[in-house]
Design an enzyme around this catalytic site. Sequence first.
Site, mmCIF file in Angstrom:
data_model
loop_
_atom_site.group_PDB
_atom_site.id
_atom_site.type_symbol
_atom_site.label_atom_id
_atom_site.label_comp_id
_atom_site.label_asym_id
_atom_site.label_seq_id
_atom_site.Cartn_x
_atom_site.Cartn_y
_atom_site.Cartn_z
ATOM 1 C CE1 TYR A 55 -3.468 -1.279 0.302
ATOM 2 C CE2 TYR A 55 -4.048 0.766 -0.840
ATOM 3 C CZ TYR A 55 -4.256 -0.160 0.191
ATOM 4 O OH TYR A 55 -5.110 0.394 0.993
ATOM 5 C CG HIS A 140 -1.983 1.348 5.650
ATOM 6 N ND1 HIS A 140 -1.370 0.945 4.756
ATOM 7 C CD2 HIS A 140 -3.026 0.641 5.922
ATOM 8 C CE1 HIS A 140 -2.151 0.171 3.947
ATOM 9 N NE2 HIS A 140 -3.181 -0.020 4.692
#
Length: 340
Positions: A55, A140
């Site tokens: 992010y 992830h």
Amino acid sequence: MRTRALRTGLEVTELGLGLAQFGNLYRETTDAEAAGAVDSAWAAGIRYFDTAPHYGLGLSERRAGALLGGRARGEFVLSTKVGRLLISQPDGADRQDDEGFVVPATFRRQWDFSRDGVLRSIEESLTRTGLDHIDIAYLHDPDDFRDQATTEALPALAELRDQGVIGAIGAGMNQSAMLAHFIRHADVDVVMLAGRYTLLDHEATTELLPLALERGVGIVVAGVYNSGLLAQERPAADGKYNYDTAPPEIVQRARRIAEICAGHGVTLPEAAIAYPLRHPAVVSVVVGSRTAAQTESNVDRYRATVPDALWEELRAEALLPPEPSRNPSPTIPAPTQETP
């Protein structure tokens, strides 16, 4: 704010704050906006926050550490992720990241689910956040790395859990099948499922949710608005669904659900948050926010009263699957040691 416990004893609030937008997802988020979102969440009782190196090329983690670091460490839970290492790229300073975040491309992402890659990722996340430990670490999006994730990445995270560097381990994905595989073949405590257990997508009900309940593995549900279609009381014809424009039949289905919700005095976004929390395997719903106002809106939706009659009518019209059975005392068998 109610909490639910993982099998490790770690407690998460039923509503968590997703910090993807702290990495300038799609547009810039100011430091003041990020601070307002966290302050508002804290005032409402939210104590679970989710971030990732992905992010904003580390920006979200840095902001998370700056905004949470001054609070008592034992009072909040922070999850982050591994699998994308950030490699320095100084020549990218004059161009923008190409994966949706409005930040300079001074780093590039490199997939790495090796043991060394996982250890390096956690070390770098600790540096960016300034914290002394990570409460939850997820793989992830290991979609293309199933075997390595099972045999290298998760055992590496388990080592760090045993050392007290991490409190709980698991994986976060936009699919349920591989999460079920990890529950069967690895020693995971919790998984994050995005977009696959919502009012419109029931993929997880067939295998993942019953298995998680049987094994005592917690489910954190993200993407409850399915990219935005369920975020409005009246779904728009051009609304987004699973990161793309929603097909007409999905819009029509969402609008029918919204009509039934309205008949029970409930808005569609309120039902979208409430629905996953009805399942006994689900421990938290994580919703992203950029500002204090957005956080407050999500908290109000979470606190709305949703009558059982709503779910009964939705099931009667075959818009939802049957109510899950509730097992108050799940068994927790050891993961199998079969070849992944």
